[in-house]
Write an enzyme that holds these catalytic residues in place. Structure first.
Site, short mmCIF file in Angstrom:
data_model
loop_
_atom_site.label_atom_id
_atom_site.label_comp_id
_atom_site.label_asym_id
_atom_site.label_seq_id
_atom_site.Cartn_x
_atom_site.Cartn_y
_atom_site.Cartn_z
N GLY A 71 55.66 92.70 -53.40
CA GLY A 71 56.56 93.53 -53.29
C GLY A 71 56.99 94.65 -52.10
O GLY A 71 58.12 94.42 -51.92
N ASN A 151 58.50 103.46 -61.62
CA ASN A 151 57.27 103.38 -60.93
C ASN A 151 56.26 104.20 -62.01
O ASN A 151 55.55 103.92 -62.91
CB ASN A 151 56.60 102.80 -59.98
CG ASN A 151 56.73 103.86 -58.34
OD1 ASN A 151 57.75 104.20 -58.72
ND2 ASN A 151 55.68 104.13 -58.12
N CYS A 325 49.33 104.66 -55.69
CA CYS A 325 49.71 104.56 -53.74
C CYS A 325 49.32 105.88 -53.47
O CYS A 325 48.69 106.09 -52.55
CB CYS A 325 50.90 103.83 -53.67
SG CYS A 325 50.93 102.53 -53.56
#
Length: 408
Positions: A71, A151, A325
């Site tokens: 992605g 997300n 992340c």
């Protein structure tokens, strides 16, 4: 010890059917898809078959699908490629303040190259307002990039409306659909999407493979230079087994989308209701209904999210304090700050994301363990001691899961 995995927004397990489909392409049909001999042609046919599976899942044509390494690469390619291809027509890009860093950091890099970027605010639920998009458009706007679903907090964005606006104004529209694919229906034609990013490991496919949809007729700059793979658009030997796995995974995800969505929504709502009922001083982040069926994101006052994650892990529960992340960062989530949370509350966030294998027993286990863990952490928290000492006058409205106006 019981093991409950509720971090499916970070990554999912490769499903048995997907693994079975991939295995022959490691040892039997292992050719380079660019080779002209029979082994290479077999590999090429497998890539083409996966391309058709991915295209069918989003209402696209097979020739509009380009395989990538994931992605983040797809986001980079779409945004940089569109910007560089359209720089003679303008230098303005519109995005939102809650995008994934693959989008935000790419836009920040483009700013250093002379492009102008508007970072739109969001409402308290994390939704982009269509009127804000329209107001931001100038005669130099060449690209709008807004994610399909967030997300971290799971809020679903008004993609169809933004796509319609972009099409009417002749502006390219890209969406990061990494979290949305396999969770909610996506139709690139009905939604007027020109560019769309996806990643295989978010819907029970393998890691290291993704795809970029580029609408037929849309010209963007090449991202990877070298060979002539992906119709001269993305150099590098194709990840054959990964591509096969991604094709199988997206086919299964779309076939079972409605049933999985209904089941996970029921589990999601039970988890949200239980947390808000059993634990004081907790707020739900994201839209209460316009959210991904598997996403639960809450802020727990008077504790640190990292400490909560560690205690949950010791109890056998895998969750996240935000995106994978950024969960190792000491800075609070940019998404939670964008929806109006103060630093001290944003630090106490917890994301629990269900998967297709999640069960009601998993939810019950979390609801049994979580209240005690939070109470224990609060008993040790100086923030909680300070709150009790001052008898804070900023309580949370538990009926709605939102803070009083003083906290906004």
């Amino acid at each position: 010890m019981n093991k409950v995995y509720l971090d499916n927004a970070a990554t999912t397990a490769v499903s048995p059917e997907v693994l079975e489909a991939m295995l022959p392409y490691f040892t039997q049909i292992f050719g380079n898809a660019s080779s002209i001999h029979s082994t290479g042609r077999d590999a090429h046919r497998a890539v083409d078959a996966a391309r058709k599976q991915v295209a069918a899942a989003i209402g696209a044509l097979p020739q509009e699908i380009y395989f990538t390494a994931g992605g983040s690469e797809s986001d980079n390619w779409a945004i940089k490629g569109a910007a560089l291809a359209k720089k003679d027509k303008g230098n303005h890009i519109i995005t939102s303040s809650i995008e994934h860093h693959a989008v935000l950091h790419t836009c920040q890099w483009l700013e250093k190259q002379g492009f102008e970027v508007t970072y739109l605010p969001v409402d308290e639920y994390g939704r982009v307002r269509i009127e804000d998009v329209e107001k931001a458009v100038t005669d130099k706007t060449i690209l709008i990039t807004i994610m399909a679903a967030n997300n971290e907090i799971g809020t679903i964005e008004p993609i169809a409306e933004i796509g319609k606006l972009a099409r009417e104004k002749g502006i390219l529209f890209h969406t990061d659909a990494v979290q949305a694919i396999g969770a909610v229906p996506i139709d690139v034609n009905a939604m007027n999407i020109d560019l769309l990013s996806m990643s295989g490991h978010k819907f029970h496919g393998p890691k290291g493979v993704g795809a970029l949809y580029i609408r037929k007729g849309v010209k963007i700059g090449q991202y990877m230079h070298g060979g002539a793979q992906e119709r001269n658009q993305r150099a590098g030997t194709e990840n054959l087994a990964g591509i096969v796995g991604m094709g199988k995974a997206i086919e299964i995800a779309v076939q079972n989308l409605e049933a999985n969505s209904q089941r996970m929504t029921a589990l999601r709502d039970k988890l949200i209701t239980g947390i808000l009922k059993e634990i004081p001083d907790v707020r739900l982040n994201g839209h209460p209904t316009e959210r991904l069926p598997n996403n639960v994101n809450v802020s727990v006052r008077y504790i640190e999210g990292e400490a909560l994650l560690l205690r949950l892990d010791l109890a056998g529960i895998a969750g996240s304090s935000g995106s994978a992340c950024t969960s190792g960062s000491l800075d609070p989530s940019h998404v939670l700050l964008a929806i109006g949370l103060p630093h001290e509350i944003a630090h106490g966030s917890l994301r629990l994301s269900l998967g297709t294998d999640s069960t009601e027993e998993d939810v019950d286990f979390v609801l049994d363990k979580l209240p005690g863990i939070i109470k224990s952490l609060r008993d040790m928290s100086p923030l909680n001691f300070y709150n009790q000492t001052l008898n804070s006058s900023c309580p949370i409205d538990h009926d709605h899961g939102h803070m009083d106006e003083d906290d906004e």
